[in-house]
Design an enzyme around this catalytic site. Structure first.
Site, mmCIF file in Angstrom:
data_model
loop_
_atom_site.group_PDB
_atom_site.id
_atom_site.type_symbol
_atom_site.label_atom_id
_atom_site.label_comp_id
_atom_site.label_asym_id
_atom_site.label_seq_id
_atom_site.Cartn_x
_atom_site.Cartn_y
_atom_site.Cartn_z
ATOM 1 N N ARG A 131 -4.739 1.228 12.097
ATOM 2 C CA ARG A 131 -6.342 1.145 11.585
ATOM 3 C C ARG A 131 -7.111 0.280 11.898
ATOM 4 N NH1 ARG A 131 -6.403 6.521 7.746
ATOM 5 N NH2 ARG A 131 -4.106 7.085 7.839
ATOM 6 N N ASP B 194 -2.663 -2.506 3.054
ATOM 7 C CA ASP B 194 -3.337 -2.938 4.197
ATOM 8 C C ASP B 194 -4.227 -3.456 4.940
ATOM 9 O OD1 ASP B 194 -1.142 -1.029 5.148
ATOM 10 O OD2 ASP B 194 -2.380 0.749 5.750
ATOM 11 N N GLU C 28 0.925 -1.133 -0.011
ATOM 12 C CA GLU C 28 -0.289 0.193 -0.259
ATOM 13 C C GLU C 28 1.022 1.277 0.291
ATOM 14 O OE1 GLU C 28 -3.624 2.166 2.814
ATOM 15 O OE2 GLU C 28 -3.561 -0.117 2.491
ATOM 16 N N LYS C 29 1.741 1.086 0.487
ATOM 17 C CA LYS C 29 2.657 2.055 0.326
ATOM 18 C C LYS C 29 4.068 2.061 1.251
ATOM 19 C CE LYS C 29 0.598 3.988 4.678
ATOM 20 N NZ LYS C 29 -0.003 2.839 4.934
ATOM 21 N N ASP D 261 -7.518 -3.829 5.793
ATOM 22 C CA ASP D 261 -8.547 -2.945 6.070
ATOM 23 C C ASP D 261 -9.476 -2.955 4.546
ATOM 24 O OD1 ASP D 261 -8.113 -0.901 5.108
ATOM 25 O OD2 ASP D 261 -7.459 -0.022 6.997
ATOM 26 N N TYR E 71 -1.066 -3.226 13.224
ATOM 27 C CA TYR E 71 -1.581 -1.692 12.521
ATOM 28 C C TYR E 71 -2.828 -1.427 13.208
ATOM 29 C CZ TYR E 71 -4.556 -0.942 8.456
ATOM 30 O OH TYR E 71 -5.195 -0.251 7.668
#
Length: 667
Positions: A330, A103, A7-8, A105, A328
């Site tokens: 979030r 991520d 994701e990043k 989610d 993580y």
């Protein structure tokens, strides 16, 4: 060649570190020793197209164009990340297999899935795509995750749910913002009236609360206490429980409004015998509160340290990405997978040797205790936020990071302490025909509550009821010596009421929202839903927005000038009040949005589908646009515009900024 798409960049680097060496770093990707490649997005590198991408005429904000409902949805690359998209495009063509490493989610699932769709990746590669779920950026954790790859097909419902949310936010925000901004201009309001599927009901909560406080009229009510003497001359206080015969003199909350009635009770019970009608003695046990999800952590940090939600999220991201000290952040889950319990001893040892305030508590933790937090059935794509195996001793943490990390550690360590046990005594008395109650609690084992008596969480809500309030409704006034007196009473004891005491109290207005209470309202929205049928199907955990978006939504309302702070209180500005008064009730209360949020959750759990969510939304949207077109928002007449000038007043040189504003109506 196997291609990992993270994701990043920080996640990409963590994955590469766990893969064979040597590594070759290239622009936008890392080639590892066995020929596999790790690349990354930079957050969302695609975004919903603006209305004028569908039709040039939509550049002008006009009522006759509304509602704008795309027949074929379009995404477009973000300008700043076009080069990274080009890197991914080249690599997906070259690879034999793709590993989705977004991520863990909904948004993380959609973020990579939409790139795969946008690049028209061959169906063969899509079918074989695997999913890597990384919740801890430390090397051992990433290596474990790499041995537990799953089929990406298992996570399609998460992606569909996030897609429905994204499109709903676009439809609702774009159309209603344009409609009310246009109509607001007709009454002289010169700003953008941003309307959002989630942000507007949240603003509505604040406006409603402010009005309740403004128009509140305090009224007196009365209570009666009986001062009771026991055979050994010790004393305690019992509270009068009005009978049904008194209901004509009481309000809806059971408070006595007649002073004469209360005075009569005082006179009747003074110097009278008190008979014990019933004694209930019960040992009660309270287990440790669950580890944090993001919202419960934000609420506690706001109460203890006065931190706003966005700041807590930023600190958590730093603890996760930079320091690698927490999992993580979030997360919307407060449970842990059973296999994680095997790491507990190592984590506790690390915390014990950290030479930090919580280290002594870690040394006293019992790693053999397995609390209710470990429950595979309640863990989805991600688990609760907990400390990692990495020691904080060598990390240079800011004071904010230390405070938030301390909360997370405390909540985790509580899982390894015994239950809080206390003796609960409830006594019913009859005095001159009237009923009186007294309750008391005597601690037998402090257990995990030891952790909450000191340190960063001393005055913090654990996210669950963890005090005597669990049983008594409020902390009993019969504490200490009183508690011991009650616990020693027997039903045959002869008691005497020495006197009655009249207490005159006054009803109190509701309190203004704070960061903590507004977040709590968002996460337990069923308390604010008016529709009885909807309230009954919503769970205590159903909320507005997601763990990842709630902080941003609150901040958005401040940036747009609809909310402001007065000390710790959050209040609405005149523009915020005017907007809520201009909108129909369905837009300003959480009922409709809460129902949609519940449907989005059902999509993620495969209990509903995309069409069941989008079709009612489109129908409702058409009705709302019609209502907006037929009336003027007179409540905004003479109100100074919040934020920046309206879209149609902008100069061409600010086109890019306008586009950003237009897209920003999402939530």
């Amino acid at each position: 060649m196997k291609l990992y798409i993270a994701e990043k960049p920080s996640l990409g680097r963590a994955i590469a570190d766990a893969l064979p060496k040597p590594h070759k770093k290239h622009q936008g990707y890392i080639e590892v020793g066995n020929g596999d490649v790790v690349t990354w997005c930079i957050g969302h590198i695609l975004e919903q197209a603006e209305p004028d991408s569908y039709d040039e005429k939509f550049k002008r904000w006009q009522l006759e164009h509304l509602p704008i409902i795309p027949q074929q949805w379009q995404l477009k690359p973000k300008y700043k990340t076009k080069s990274q998209l080009a890197v991914i495009r080249k690599l997906v063509k070259q690879c034999q297999q793709i590993v989705h490493a977004g991520d863990p989610d909904r948004e993380g699932q959609l973020l990579v899935d939409e790139v795969i769709d946008f690049l028209n990746v061959a169906q063969r590669k899509r079918d074989a795509m695997q999913r890597l779920l990384v919740s801890d950026l430390n090397l051992p954790a990433v290596k474990r995750a790499l041995t537990q790859l799953k089929s990406n097909k298992q996570f399609v419902p998460l992606s569909v749910s996030a897609l429905a949310r994204s499109r709903a936010d676009w439809l609702y925000g774009i159309n209603l913002t344009r409609a009310y901004t246009i109509q607001g201009g007709k009454v002289g309001y010169k700003g953008v009236l941003s309307v959002g599927r989630v942000q507007t009901p949240i603003l509505g909560l604040v406006v409603t609360r402010d009005k309740e406080i403004k128009h509140f009229v305090s009224k007196p009510f009365y209570e009666v206490n009986a001062h009771v003497q026991v055979p050994n001359n010790q004393r305690f206080i019992a509270k009068w429980q009005p009978s049904d015969a008194c209901s004509a003199y009481m309000d809806d909350e059971g408070r006595v409004l007649s002073k004469a009635l209360a005075e009569n009770v005082v006179a009747r019970i003074t110097n009278q015998a008190a008979k014990i009608a019933d004694i209930k003695k019960q040992q009660k046990k309270l287990n440790a509160p669950l580890p944090y999800n993001l919202s419960s952590l934000q609420i506690d940090a706001a109460k203890r340290f006065s931190l706003n939600a966005k700041l807590v999220l930023d600190v958590c991201q730093s603890l996760y990405e930079k320091h690698k000290l927490i999992t993580y952040p979030r997360s919307d889950c407060r449970y842990l997978p059973n296999e994680q319990f095997a790491l507990a001893k190592s984590i506790i040892n690390t915390l014990s040797n950290a030479q930090m305030p919580f280290s002594e508590d870690a040394k006293k933790a019992d790693a053999s205790i397995k609390s209710k937090a470990w429950n595979n059935a309640k863990v989805g794509a991600h688990h609760a936020i907990i400390p990692t195996e990495k020691s904080p001793a060598n990390s240079s943490l800011s004071s904010l990071e230390k405070n938030v990390y301390g909360l997370i550690v405390r909540q985790y360590l509580a899982q390894f302490y015994p239950a809080f046990i206390y003796q609960h005594t409830h006594i019913e008395l009859t005095i001159a025909g009237g009923k009186f109650n007294a309750t008391a609690n005597v601690t037998e084992q402090l257990g995990w509550k030891k952790l909450f008596e000191k340190g960063p969480a001393a005055n913090t809500n654990t996210g669950e009821q963890n005090s005597f309030e669990t049983d008594t409704g409020k902390q009993s006034n019969n504490e200490g010596a009183f508690a011991q007196v009650l616990s020693n009473l027997k039903k045959t004891d002869l008691l005497h009421c020495e006197k009655g005491e009249l207490l005159e109290k006054f009803t109190q207005p509701p309190k203004h929202f704070t960061d903590a209470t507004l977040l709590a309202a968002m996460t337990g929205i069923n308390r604010f839903v008016k529709d009885a049928a909807l309230k009954s199907i919503l769970k205590d955990t159903d909320g507005l927005g997601t763990e990842a978006t709630r902080a941003g939504i609150i901040e958005l309302l401040f940036k747009r000038g609809f909310l402001q702070r007065q000390g710790k209180a959050i209040v609405a500005t005149p523009a915020g009040v005017g907007l809520i008064e201009a909108l129909p009730e369905i837009c300003t209360t959480p009922d409709m949005t809460a129902k949609w949020e519940a449907t989005l959750n059902s999509i993620a759990e495969q209990q509903a589908n995309y069409k069941s969510f989008m079709q009612p939304l489109e129908s409702t949207l058409s009705s709302l646009i019609s209502a907006a077109s037929s009336s003027l928002p007179t409540s905004l007449k003479g109100v100074k515009a919040a934020g920046k000038p309206a879209y149609k007043k902008r100069k061409r040189t600010k086109k890019a900024e306008v586009g950003s504003k237009n897209r920003g109506q999402a939530k």
